[in-house]
Design an enzyme around this catalytic site. Sequence first.
Site, PDB file in Angstrom:
ATOM      1  N   HIS A  72      -9.670  20.182 -39.758  1.00 49.62           N
ATOM      2  CA  HIS A  72     -10.734  19.804 -40.689  1.00 49.62           C
ATOM      3  C   HIS A  72     -11.960  19.163 -40.050  1.00 49.62           C
ATOM      4  O   HIS A  72     -13.041  19.212 -40.617  1.00 49.62           O
ATOM      5  CB  HIS A  72     -10.193  18.929 -41.828  1.00 49.62           C
ATOM      6  CG  HIS A  72     -10.032  17.478 -41.483  1.00 49.62           C
ATOM      7  ND1 HIS A  72      -8.859  16.956 -41.030  1.00 49.62           N
ATOM      8  CD2 HIS A  72     -10.918  16.457 -41.512  1.00 49.62           C
ATOM      9  CE1 HIS A  72      -9.020  15.662 -40.807  1.00 49.62           C
ATOM     10  NE2 HIS A  72     -10.256  15.330 -41.081  1.00 49.62           N
ATOM     11  N   GLU A  76     -17.337  19.983 -37.724  1.00 49.52           N
ATOM     12  CA  GLU A  76     -18.304  18.902 -37.793  1.00 49.52           C
ATOM     13  C   GLU A  76     -18.429  18.169 -36.457  1.00 49.52           C
ATOM     14  O   GLU A  76     -19.522  17.822 -36.041  1.00 49.52           O
ATOM     15  CB  GLU A  76     -17.867  17.930 -38.909  1.00 49.52           C
ATOM     16  CG  GLU A  76     -18.928  17.005 -39.396  1.00 49.52           C
ATOM     17  CD  GLU A  76     -20.181  17.706 -39.913  1.00 49.52           C
ATOM     18  OE1 GLU A  76     -20.112  18.915 -40.207  1.00 49.52           O
ATOM     19  OE2 GLU A  76     -21.225  17.051 -39.967  1.00 49.52           O
ATOM     20  N   ASP A  77     -17.325  17.978 -35.767  1.00 48.21           N
ATOM     21  CA  ASP A  77     -17.346  17.089 -34.602  1.00 48.21           C
ATOM     22  C   ASP A  77     -17.171  17.786 -33.256  1.00 48.21           C
ATOM     23  O   ASP A  77     -17.174  17.132 -32.222  1.00 48.21           O
ATOM     24  CB  ASP A  77     -16.234  16.022 -34.736  1.00 48.21           C
ATOM     25  CG  ASP A  77     -16.452  15.129 -35.939  1.00 48.21           C
ATOM     26  OD1 ASP A  77     -17.604  15.084 -36.409  1.00 48.21           O
ATOM     27  OD2 ASP A  77     -15.493  14.495 -36.408  1.00 48.21           O
TER      28      ASP A  77
HETATM   29 MN    MN Z   1     -11.313  13.451 -40.835  1.00 52.29          MN
END
Ligand code: MN
Length: 720
Positions: A72, A76-77
């Site tokens: 997840h 994003e990261d």
């Molecule tokens: Mn998280």
Amino acid sequence: MIEQKELIKQIQAYNPDLKAEVIERAYDYAKKMHGSQTRASGEPYYTHPVEVASILADMRMDTATIVTAILHDTLEDTETTIDDLKSSFGDEVARLVNGVSKLTRIEGQTVEGKQAENFRKLVLAMSEDIRVLLVKLADRLHNMRTLHHIEKPEKRRRIARETIEIYTPLAERIGLHKIKEELEDLSFGHLNPEARESITNRLSFLRKEGTTIVKTIIKSMQQILKEVDIEAEITGREKTRYSIWRKMQRKNVSFEQLSDIMAFRVVVNSVEECYHTLGITHSHYPTVPGRFKDYISTPKPNGYRSIHTTVIGPENQRIEIQIRTEDMHKEADLGVAAHWAYKDGSIKRAFKDIKQYRWMRELLDIIEQEAKPEEFLENTKMELFQDKVYAFSPKGDLIELPNSATPIDFAYAVHSAVGDKCVGAKINGRIAPLNSKLSNGDQIEIITSKNQTPSPTWERFVVTGKARSHIRRFIRQQQRGEYLTLGKAMLEKIFQKEGYQFTDKAVNGIVNQFRAENIDDIFAGIGSGNIVARDVFKAIFPGHKSEIAKKPTDAEAELAIQNRKPETGQALPIKGLIAGMAMHFARCCHPLPGDRIVGIVATGKGVTIHTIDCDTLENFADTPERWLDVSWDEGPDAPESHVGRLEITIANEPGVLGTISTVIGINGGNITNLKITSRSLDFWDMLIDVYVNDTKHLNNIIAALRATPQIATVDRARGR
Ligand code: MN
């Protein structure tokens, strides 16, 4: 820290068909991509998504959800792209991870406008697939469990507040009861550690003293059920610290005064036994009136089913009892997630088939109608927080509404067309004003007329987002029409003054410049004050040298100030104004001599005089530089009459309007305007403007009107 093998074991426990390879691949992928990233706790970052996956495995989620949880944070990261996810894990997982990332991006936004827009995105994102929200909630839960590692107390509090404002209501809404309680408790610990601590201490003290009471109650109940051959599993538990605290706040009582901190749960084998158990319980113990709720015949919107009742137990204590079957019990903890959990190896149940999503569709409905995201947030937050009231249609359909809901809210909940056409309502068979507050169990009949349109005054008392957004949409449409006409007239006037022929075509050329869609937007913008008419003119004729726009010389300005008259054409009745500023009385509060007043400087519009208690003043709370200390000038030049505005509800009887005008006339007032704001069969609401000398004069008139039998209520109108 959970290892790969443990996670796989945990999933296989409920899903023996699991292909471990997928989980292994996701695990290795997350570990590789997150690399040397660490958590605030110092642990390697990838341990976090694995913990999140484990929370979802506890909920017996399907493999796609678990894999999504492991991945997840990669979008994003890390360097991962959607295409990477698609090729390695397939479209479904890529779509889900993307959905979760969308939600992640909106976290931690503090600007109000931004937050509202984001909340809208959040609802949209999760509405595509509820599993996105399930992963997000599990993510939030793990982050909350580890929040103490974050050093800055402000940051912890901000996250805790966000959790309690947005995520716990969402968890509640989809029926994830257990997760909701844990999120609440964890947030509570960061937001109000002292309160939580003292409740904890008090509870442990009671626990030492009271274990026997719990056992006594369970034993006694088991006894009476055994007599009728009902096999029941009875458990007693304390209510959560947060719910105890909330109750103390709501009822404004101390912990000692709270009588029911224990809840008992009776799990039986069938629905029939649920009702049988209820009957037996009620015949053995005195019931507490008003506390019985049957969520089996009418489940909560999130699907929750159970019977709730409160009785005076064997130790003379109030005890709350929940009666349900084993199936209901499982669903009560898992809520919507239960539909995605493995059942006999199959999980397929389409999102849109699940009835419980009605609320989500309603949210989407609101989103589509709200022009401003702030309004959406306001509406949504509001609804998620209020307690509920349940009312019935004449056919017996149950409608769930927030507390303080009115017949208008009820009408819109039934159908938006019913709301739009509502002219009156019967509550329990009797005609009632449309702003009446509904009570639990009320039966509501809505009277409609095809000629009715939503009244702007409804907005003052409705409480549901659905009603509000429909009314606002109607007002906006109506207002836009008015703004459009006004704006066009304003622009035409400038053209005329500057010696040009006005054409729509001329305006057409500058539509893009003002980021408008068409010329109507320009006109409406001018009319509403969002666009300056002269700017539009200048854009159309950039080279034009205006006579009118020329800055006046000092001498001219001086002269203008001397000649200036207030809008009423009377001498200035106000002391403390800056020389040369135009002044007018606020239409929201209609100040009268005798009122304490304040002046607000409006750029380009002079000074507006408000009463000191006017609600509008809140809007200027953070611009103190605009406030002027003013008072009434009681000198000989002071004007004699002012407009006072009354808000009146009358019984709809012949001759009543005549009576009102007579009463006002006898008392020296003069009606200048009268507007009926809403009309039902039995009641009319109206606004009446009256010329009076001062507040005392107006109060005399109010007193006289109140003494008139046909008049239900009279008040000075505020804020409209
Ligand atoms: Mn998280």
